[in-house]
Every structure is written in structure tokens, then in C-alpha cells.
Design a protein around this motif. Structure first.
Motif, mmCIF file in Angstrom:
data_model
loop_
_atom_site.group_PDB
_atom_site.id
_atom_site.type_symbol
_atom_site.label_atom_id
_atom_site.label_comp_id
_atom_site.label_asym_id
_atom_site.label_seq_id
_atom_site.Cartn_x
_atom_site.Cartn_y
_atom_site.Cartn_z
ATOM 1 N N LEU A 137 -1.648 -23.079 41.629
ATOM 2 C CA LEU A 137 -2.136 -24.185 40.878
ATOM 3 C C LEU A 137 -3.227 -23.637 39.986
ATOM 4 O O LEU A 137 -3.436 -24.045 38.791
ATOM 5 C CB LEU A 137 -2.487 -25.287 41.411
ATOM 6 N N VAL A 138 -4.245 -23.169 40.587
ATOM 7 C CA VAL A 138 -5.442 -22.809 39.673
ATOM 8 C C VAL A 138 -5.558 -21.160 39.575
ATOM 9 O O VAL A 138 -6.638 -20.847 38.699
ATOM 10 C CB VAL A 138 -6.760 -23.323 40.761
ATOM 11 N N GLY A 139 -4.887 -20.475 40.245
ATOM 12 C CA GLY A 139 -5.257 -19.066 40.186
ATOM 13 C C GLY A 139 -4.978 -18.656 38.790
ATOM 14 O O GLY A 139 -5.848 -17.678 38.237
ATOM 15 N N PRO A 140 -3.836 -18.610 37.981
ATOM 16 C CA PRO A 140 -3.620 -18.173 36.771
ATOM 17 C C PRO A 140 -4.652 -18.603 35.592
ATOM 18 O O PRO A 140 -5.002 -17.754 34.962
ATOM 19 C CB PRO A 140 -2.056 -18.659 36.282
ATOM 20 N N THR A 141 -5.229 -19.816 35.783
ATOM 21 C CA THR A 141 -6.076 -20.339 34.786
ATOM 22 C C THR A 141 -7.351 -19.684 35.045
ATOM 23 O O THR A 141 -8.155 -19.347 34.281
ATOM 24 C CB THR A 141 -6.501 -21.895 34.865
ATOM 25 N N ILE A 142 -7.773 -19.638 36.459
ATOM 26 C CA ILE A 142 -9.048 -18.968 36.814
ATOM 27 C C ILE A 142 -9.198 -17.532 36.375
ATOM 28 O O ILE A 142 -10.104 -17.005 35.669
ATOM 29 C CB ILE A 142 -9.276 -19.110 38.401
ATOM 30 N N ALA A 143 -7.883 -16.862 36.464
ATOM 31 C CA ALA A 143 -8.031 -15.507 36.203
ATOM 32 C C ALA A 143 -8.115 -15.295 34.492
ATOM 33 O O ALA A 143 -8.653 -14.279 34.129
ATOM 34 C CB ALA A 143 -6.641 -14.824 36.680
ATOM 35 N N GLY A 144 -7.394 -16.187 33.982
ATOM 36 C CA GLY A 144 -7.601 -16.197 32.438
ATOM 37 C C GLY A 144 -9.049 -16.130 32.123
ATOM 38 O O GLY A 144 -9.445 -15.616 31.011
ATOM 39 N N ALA A 145 -9.462 -17.316 32.494
ATOM 40 C CA ALA A 145 -10.998 -17.714 32.344
ATOM 41 C C ALA A 145 -11.970 -16.530 32.761
ATOM 42 O O ALA A 145 -12.926 -16.241 32.106
ATOM 43 C CB ALA A 145 -11.606 -18.733 33.042
ATOM 44 N N VAL A 146 -11.844 -15.785 33.840
ATOM 45 C CA VAL A 146 -12.640 -14.650 34.116
ATOM 46 C C VAL A 146 -12.418 -13.491 33.138
ATOM 47 O O VAL A 146 -13.369 -12.777 32.951
ATOM 48 C CB VAL A 146 -12.055 -14.382 35.704
#
Length: 456
Positions: free
Chosen positions: A161-170
Motif C-alpha cells: 500500500l505504501v511502498g511504491p509511493t514512499i519509494a517514489g518520494a525518496v
């Protein structure tokens, strides 16, 4: 009355997975599962940026297929090692390999080095999961197994749920390097939480049990063939022939790791495993190109592109929850058939979006549909596998189910990688890979009715 009261008190006194006796190993084990899942999903979002930075388009698919292929080796080795010597040494070794892979990938100056790091990650992550399952069997009482496995399931769902978005933000705020390197600082504390519970387990094994060298050899051959398929695909002139040969070798090798009749779609358990492998191949063979399509053709940021995968992951989670609540009201065989059909429908819709350059919303919807399909198919194919397994074959068949899913995904990704690189010179590579993934998903949908065993 006294007996009943004592029984109630005993039941109430049974510690839970978050009681003082188990809290640290529970948190640590779930954290390790979470980090392995996060890394698998996060890389899907950042790989377009990695590929552009390292000029690694040719090895794009291998960066995904490689960890899946080496993960099969890790599973086989860790399982056999744990049977002989207990789960401690395999667990430590797997975590060390995972960390080494993260460091190599995070510091990679070239795409070739990054792919090598991904190989080590896959080897470690595959062994890690098997070793943790053995740790659960040795540390927790049987009554707590459902609870800790539910924790593992949650540890997989949250990163989706959160991994792809966090990775993109990082990636946007700092660099894609920190998607790999940042995880290193979390793996070590997670392992330290587990260490106290591992004391005394080192010698819990049957040292006289033989090494399953034959099974390990077939696993290595299958992994090497999958990796070789991607590497030989662009050899001038002979590339397609060599790639086809590597695919044949991979299929021959994996045969020994699966129940008889799996590749021939024999009714019952063999077809359950085949459908699961094909559905995973179609789903993941397309999924890794969804963010690539959105960043390359629609010029979206990695963060926004990652949200498309979050929608699919959320749909997967919701569908899995719904099918669990339906229980026997939805037969497992019917759930697998519906799930396979929805996976095909989702990939086909993504293909149509690529052909007609449809709005981004269409691509997001396509992956929600495919996610619902996997949410129905995955847990019910697991249930069918256990239903059709005798007690003495539950271990082999459970491992075979994992191998089928990992191998199906790895082989599909290797083939789509060759296809993407080949078509990129003369046509639309996204249309080509979605078409192939759709064909694989269609095969799963067509064969899904065969999961019902033959009538007695």
C-alpha cells in the motif's frame, strides 16, 4: 465447575504473539518480512529512474527476473539446511546476503553491478522467508501459528500500500540509491530483535538428513536458464534461438521441483500450481512496465506512477479479505476461475490503454481489476494446495506452490525483457510486453477450470 474454571484460566493465561515472551521476536520477524516485501515492491517504482540514470534499459527486466530466479535457490537451500542444522544459520546467512545485495545495488555505478546486487537480494530474501517459517515452527506454540502468520500477511500488505509511493518520494527528494541503502539501517535492528529467541535452536536439526543435492541442482539449473534467457536474447543472429533453448532448459529443470503432470495441466493439484504460476507470470510480467509506461510516455513523476501500483495492491488486499469472509459460500475452485479471468481482463485493459494511449485513469483501473483477480486467486489456490495434499506431502507441495509462482514470474519477466529490447528498435515495446503478459494470463484463465480434481 472447578475444572471448567481452571480450563478457562488456562486458556486466558495462554500468551499471545505480543506477550512479553514473544513480543520482540514477533516485531523483529514481521519487520524482516516487511522489509523484504517493501524492497520487492519499491524497486518496481524506482527502476525507471535507475534505468535512465545507469543507461540500463537492456537489463531492466533482468533486474526483476533475477531476484525471483535466485530466490528459488535460496528457498531450496534454506529449507534443506534448516532440516539438517536448525533455522539459525540459514537465517543469519540469508539476512547477510540480503544486506550485501542492498549495499551493492545502492552503491552500483552501472546497471550490471545493480543487477548483481539484485541477485544477492533475491537469494537472501528467498532463504529468509523459509528460515522464518521454520523459526515460527520451533519458537511459537501451535496455537499461535495462525496469529503470527496473520502478522506476516499484514507485513506484506502494508508495503504494497505504501511502498511504491514512499519509494517514489525518496527518489524525488534524495536519490534512488537510498531506496536500497536506507533499508540496510532497518534490517539490522529487526534481526537483533529476533536473536534472543534463536538461542538454543542452532542444534535443533537432523544432521544425518542428506543434502537434497538433486533438488538443489535442478533449482540452480532453472535459475541459470532463466537468467541466461535474458542475457542471450540480443546475441546477433542466434539470439532468439538461444533464448528459446534457455526457456526449454528452464522448463525441464523446474519440472523436478513440481508435482508430476504440472506442466501438462493434469487435473487437480498440478493445474492449481500451473494456473498460479501462469497468473503470477501474466500479472508481474505486466506490472513492472506499468510505472515505466507512466513515466516514459505520460511523463509522470515516480511518486505518481507508484500510486498506480498502490491501487492494484489495495484491490488485492480488499479482494483477499472479502474472499476470506465469504468462506465456503464461495468455492475455492470458482474463486480461482474468477480470479484468473480478472487478471486477464486487467492486463488486456492495460494493453488497450497502451495501444490507444488512453488516459492514465484507464491504466489505474486496469491494475485495480488485475489486483482483485490476484486477491481472489492467490489465497484460494493456497487453500486448494493444502486440501489436495496428504500430510506427508504438505511440505513439498507448499514449496512447489512457491516455486511455481516465483518461477512463473521470473520466466515471464525474462521473456518480456528480451521482447521489450527487441521491439524497441522497430515498434512499440509496451504494446509487445502487455500483449505477451496478456497471452500468459489468458492461458491461466483457460486452464483454471482444470483445478477441480477428476471425479472418483
Amino acid at each position: 465447575m472447578t475444572t471448567d474454571t481452571g480450563g478457562a484460566q488456562t486458556a486466558q493465561a495462554t500468551p499471545g504473539i505480543l506477550s512479553s515472551a514473544y513480543v520482540w521476536i514477533t516485531i523483529g520477524a514481521c519487520a524482516l518480512v516487511f522489509l523484504g516485501a517493501f524492497e520487492s515492491l519499491a524497486v518496481t517504482t524506482v527502476m525507471p529512474a535507475v534505468s535512465a540514470d545507469l543507461d540500463g534499459e537492456r537489463l531492466y527486466a533482468l533486474a526483476f527476473a533475477g531476484p525471483l530466479a535466485t530466490g528459488v535457490i535460496g528457498m531450496v537451500v534454506a529449507g534443506n539446511w534448516a532440516d539438517r542444522r536448525g533455522p539459525v544459520a540459514p537465517l543469519y546467512t540469508a539476512v547477510a546476503l540480503f544486506v550485501v545485495g542492498l549495499l551493492v545495488a545502492g552503491l552500483a555505478p552501472t546497471m550490471e553491478v545493480l543487477v548483481a546486487g539484485r541477485f544477492a537480494q533475491g537469494l537472501g530474501n528467498g532463504g529468509l522467508m523459509v528460515a522464518l517459517y521454520v523459526v515460527v515452527a520451533r519458537v511459537y506454540p501451535r496455537s499461535l501459528h495462525p496469529a503470527i502468520f496473520a502478522g506476516f500477511a499484514a507485513a506484506w500488505v502494508v508495503p504494497s500500500l505504501v511502498g511504491p509511493t514512499i519509494a517514489g518520494a525518496v527518489t524525488e527528494l534524495w536519490s534512488w540509491h537510498w531506496v536500497f541503502l536506507g533499508v540496510v539501517f532497518l534490517v539490522v535492528p529487526a534481526l537483533l530483535m529476533v536473536v534472543p529467541a534463536l538461542r538454543g535452536l542452532s542444534r535443533e536439526g537432523d544432521a544425518s538428513a542428506p543434502w537434497a543435492l538433486g533438488r538443489l541442482g535442478w533449482a540452480v539449473l532453472a535459475a541459470v536458464a532463466v537468467l541466461g534467457l535474458d542475457l542471450v536474447g540480443d546475441v546477433p543472429g542466434a539470439g532468439p534461438v538461444l533464448a528459446a533453448g534457455a526457456a526449454v532448459v528452464a522448463l525441464v529443470a523446474v519440472r523436478a521441483l513440481l508435482p508430476a503432470g504440472t506442466l501438462r495441466a493434469r487435473r487437480g493439484l498440478p493445474s492449481v500450481l500451473l494456473v498460479r504460476g501462469l497468473a503470477a507470470g501474466g500479472f508481474f510480467g505486466a506490472q513492472v512496465y506499468i510505472p515505466y509506461l507512466l513515466t516514459e510516455r505520460y511523463a509522470l513523476s515516480p511518486t505518481i506512477a507508484g500510486l498506480s501500483l498502490t491501487g492494484g495492491a489495495l484491490a488485492w488486499s480488499v479482494a483477499a479479505t472479502v474472499q476470506g469472509r465469504l468462506g465456503a459460500r464461495l468455492s475455492s475452485a470458482l474463486a480461482v476461475r474468477i480470479g484468473a479471468a480478472l487478471v486477464f481482463a486487467g492486463v488486456a485493459l492495460a494493453l488497450a490503454a497502451a495501444v490507444f494511449t488512453a488516459p492514465v485513469a484507464v491504466i489505474v483501473v486496469s491494475w485495480v481489476v488485475a489486483g482483485v483477480g490476484m486477491g481472489l486467486l492467490s489465497p484460494r489456490s493456497s487453500a486448494l494446495t493444502l486440501e489436495m495434499s496428504a500430510p506427508e506431502t504438505q511440505g513439498f507441495n507448499s514449496a512447489a506452490m512457491t516455486v511455481a509462482e516465483s518461477f512463473g514470474s521470473a520466466l515471464a519477466l525474462a521473456i518480456t525483457g528480451v521482447l521489450f529490447a527487441t521491439v524497441a528498435e522497430a515498434g512499440d515495446p509496451f504494446v509487445a510486453v502487455f500483449a505477451l503478459a496478456g497471452a500468459i494470463a489468458l492461458a491461466a484463465a483457460v486452464l483454471a477450470p482444470r483445478v477441480v480434481p477428476p471425479a472418483a
